[in-house]
Design a protein around this motif. Structure first.
Motif, PDB file in Angstrom:
ATOM      1  N   VAL A 185    -108.024  -1.052  45.284  1.00 54.50           N
ATOM      2  CA  VAL A 185    -107.583  -2.445  45.204  1.00 54.50           C
ATOM      3  C   VAL A 185    -106.383  -2.599  44.275  1.00 54.50           C
ATOM      4  O   VAL A 185    -105.425  -3.306  44.594  1.00 54.50           O
ATOM      5  N   LEU A 186    -106.428  -1.942  43.147  1.00 54.82           N
ATOM      6  CA  LEU A 186    -105.390  -2.119  42.132  1.00 54.82           C
ATOM      7  C   LEU A 186    -104.231  -1.138  42.285  1.00 54.82           C
ATOM      8  O   LEU A 186    -103.213  -1.260  41.602  1.00 54.82           O
ATOM      9  N   ASN A 187    -104.402  -0.149  43.146  1.00 54.81           N
ATOM     10  CA  ASN A 187    -103.368   0.860  43.404  1.00 54.81           C
ATOM     11  C   ASN A 187    -102.984   1.663  42.165  1.00 54.81           C
ATOM     12  O   ASN A 187    -101.863   2.154  42.034  1.00 54.81           O
ATOM     13  N   ARG A 188    -103.913   1.784  41.264  1.00 54.46           N
ATOM     14  CA  ARG A 188    -103.755   2.654  40.098  1.00 54.46           C
ATOM     15  C   ARG A 188    -105.134   2.922  39.530  1.00 54.46           C
ATOM     16  O   ARG A 188    -106.074   2.152  39.770  1.00 54.46           O
ATOM     17  N   LYS A 189    -105.249   4.035  38.803  1.00 53.60           N
ATOM     18  CA  LYS A 189    -106.556   4.416  38.252  1.00 53.60           C
ATOM     19  C   LYS A 189    -106.580   4.133  36.767  1.00 53.60           C
ATOM     20  O   LYS A 189    -105.722   4.606  36.015  1.00 53.60           O
ATOM     21  N   LEU A 190    -107.565   3.351  36.359  1.00 61.52           N
ATOM     22  CA  LEU A 190    -107.743   3.005  34.954  1.00 61.52           C
ATOM     23  C   LEU A 190    -109.066   3.571  34.449  1.00 61.52           C
ATOM     24  O   LEU A 190    -110.033   3.648  35.205  1.00 61.52           O
ATOM     25  N   PRO A 191    -109.121   3.950  33.181  1.00 58.01           N
ATOM     26  CA  PRO A 191    -110.385   4.467  32.649  1.00 58.01           C
ATOM     27  C   PRO A 191    -111.390   3.351  32.419  1.00 58.01           C
ATOM     28  O   PRO A 191    -111.018   2.192  32.188  1.00 58.01           O
ATOM     29  N   LEU A 192    -112.656   3.691  32.495  1.00 58.17           N
ATOM     30  CA  LEU A 192    -113.712   2.769  32.088  1.00 58.17           C
ATOM     31  C   LEU A 192    -113.796   2.833  30.568  1.00 58.17           C
ATOM     32  O   LEU A 192    -114.089   3.890  30.006  1.00 58.17           O
ATOM     33  N   ASN A 193    -113.513   1.727  29.893  1.00 60.53           N
ATOM     34  CA  ASN A 193    -113.416   1.815  28.442  1.00 60.53           C
ATOM     35  C   ASN A 193    -114.767   1.723  27.740  1.00 60.53           C
ATOM     36  O   ASN A 193    -115.773   1.304  28.328  1.00 60.53           O
ATOM     37  N   GLY A 194    -114.760   2.125  26.485  1.00 53.99           N
ATOM     38  CA  GLY A 194    -115.994   2.205  25.717  1.00 53.99           C
ATOM     39  C   GLY A 194    -116.655   0.862  25.488  1.00 53.99           C
ATOM     40  O   GLY A 194    -117.883   0.753  25.518  1.00 53.99           O
ATOM     41  N   ALA A 195    -115.843  -0.174  25.261  1.00 55.58           N
ATOM     42  CA  ALA A 195    -116.426  -1.503  25.057  1.00 55.58           C
ATOM     43  C   ALA A 195    -117.149  -1.966  26.307  1.00 55.58           C
ATOM     44  O   ALA A 195    -118.220  -2.577  26.239  1.00 55.58           O
ATOM     45  N   GLY A 196    -116.571  -1.661  27.468  1.00 56.98           N
ATOM     46  CA  GLY A 196    -117.199  -2.049  28.723  1.00 56.98           C
ATOM     47  C   GLY A 196    -118.502  -1.317  28.980  1.00 56.98           C
ATOM     48  O   GLY A 196    -119.507  -1.925  29.376  1.00 56.98           O
ATOM     49  N   ALA A 206    -111.856 -10.395  42.109  1.00 57.32           N
ATOM     50  CA  ALA A 206    -111.209 -10.599  40.817  1.00 57.32           C
ATOM     51  C   ALA A 206    -109.685 -10.568  40.957  1.00 57.32           C
ATOM     52  O   ALA A 206    -108.978 -11.403  40.373  1.00 57.32           O
ATOM     53  N   LYS A 207    -109.193  -9.638  41.743  1.00 54.45           N
ATOM     54  CA  LYS A 207    -107.742  -9.550  41.933  1.00 54.45           C
ATOM     55  C   LYS A 207    -107.225 -10.787  42.652  1.00 54.45           C
ATOM     56  O   LYS A 207    -106.177 -11.348  42.278  1.00 54.45           O
ATOM     57  N   ALA A 208    -107.933 -11.230  43.688  1.00 55.72           N
ATOM     58  CA  ALA A 208    -107.507 -12.421  44.435  1.00 55.72           C
ATOM     59  C   ALA A 208    -107.466 -13.657  43.548  1.00 55.72           C
ATOM     60  O   ALA A 208    -106.621 -14.544  43.728  1.00 55.72           O
ATOM     61  N   GLU A 209    -108.369 -13.701  42.581  1.00 51.83           N
ATOM     62  CA  GLU A 209    -108.436 -14.838  41.653  1.00 51.83           C
ATOM     63  C   GLU A 209    -107.586 -14.622  40.411  1.00 51.83           C
ATOM     64  O   GLU A 209    -107.608 -15.437  39.482  1.00 51.83           O
ATOM     65  N   LYS A 210    -106.822 -13.514  40.409  1.00 61.55           N
ATOM     66  CA  LYS A 210    -105.918 -13.171  39.309  1.00 61.55           C
ATOM     67  C   LYS A 210    -106.663 -13.072  37.980  1.00 61.55           C
ATOM     68  O   LYS A 210    -106.204 -13.555  36.939  1.00 61.55           O
ATOM     69  N   ARG A 211    -107.834 -12.444  38.050  1.00 55.47           N
ATOM     70  CA  ARG A 211    -108.629 -12.207  36.852  1.00 55.47           C
ATOM     71  C   ARG A 211    -108.698 -10.717  36.576  1.00 55.47           C
ATOM     72  O   ARG A 211    -108.706  -9.905  37.501  1.00 55.47           O
TER      73      ARG A 211
END
Length: 255
Positions: free
Chosen positions: A188-199, A136-141
């Motif tokens: 991969v993203l070099n930062r930690k993001l939460p898993l959101n409720g919608a996901g 996803a990162k390589a495809e800029k998504r």
């Protein structure tokens, strides 16, 4: 000619004396015996859900019903301000805002997870997740379900839905992959993001076997209740005119 026409349906029919829904007598078999969430699941899935499935499904609906003054809520309130004679217009205005940033993430995440699982090899879920995030990162998504504009550390809905799914024995491959993405994405993203409720709602609905193409519909079903509440509160405690005037009185012309 009219007697020869047939339009098959597995949903609802009626005649002069009765209404049939899902092969049941609506008045005798369903009213007062089946909850709305159970019925909504049944209508789409074509099968009656178990008690555990109903519990998880309705938890998803509750999780998505309202999240404060989001753009969907503001749109509904402003539309009601403009056309108080059109309750349906205000509801529709809010629902039309369900897209890739709000509400639509439920379907986007479920679809993303299903696509990854369909082509995955092996059973190392962390490796599968790592490959998915890297691709996803390589495809800029964006990876749907990662990050939240308000909940920067943890979305409080996420662990609750995972717990309910586990308790009811419905913790399946989509939730498993979603949690794995939560573990590996910082690599991969070099930062930690939460898993959101919608996901997590999308992952849970996919594990319930509901079609991923329909998941946004469930988010909209839930938000319809929240928007009705927003409009009811607008009647009791109006703020839409203040929102309008704040923007209008501070508008500055720039060529």
């Amino acid at each position: 000619m009219a007697d020869e026409l047939r339009f098959p349906t597995g949903l609802g029919t009626s005649d002069a004396d009765s209404i049939s829904l899902l092969g049941q007598d609506l008045a005798a078999d369903l009213m007062g015996r089946v909850g709305f969430g159970e019925l909504a699941f049944w209508l789409v899935a074509g099968r009656r859900p178990s008690a555990g499935e109903v519990r998880l499904f309705e938890a998803v609906l509750v999780a998505l019903a309202d999240h404060g003054f989001t753009p969907t809520a503001i749109a509904a309130r402003l539309t009601y301000l403009s056309a108080p004679d059109s309750l349906q217009g205000a509801l529709a205005a809010g629902l039309l805002g369900g897209g890739s940033r709000f509400l639509g993430v439920t379907e986007d995440c479920g679809r993303f997870l299903a696509t990854v699982l369909a082509s995955a090899e092996g059973d190392d879920v962390d490796a599968i997740a790592l490959d998915a995030v890297t691709t996803a990162k390589a495809e800029k998504r964006f990876v749907p379900g990662l990050g939240h504009p308000v909940h920067k550390v943890e979305d409080p809905r996420t662990p609750v839905l995972i717990r309910i799914a586990t308790e009811e024995g419905i913790y399946g491959p989509h939730l498993r992959l979603f949690e794995a993405i939560g573990r590996v994405h910082p690599q991969v993203l070099n930062r930690k993001l939460p898993l959101n409720g919608a996901g997590v709602c999308g992952a849970a609905l996919a594990d319930l076997g509901l079609p991923v193409e329909m998941l946004r519909g469930f988010a909209l079903l839930a938000r319809a209740a929240g928007l009705l509440g927003q409009i009811a509160e607008e009647r009791r405690r109006p703020i839409a005119n203040d929102i309008y005037l704040t923007v209008d009185r501070n508008a500055v012309y720039e060529a």
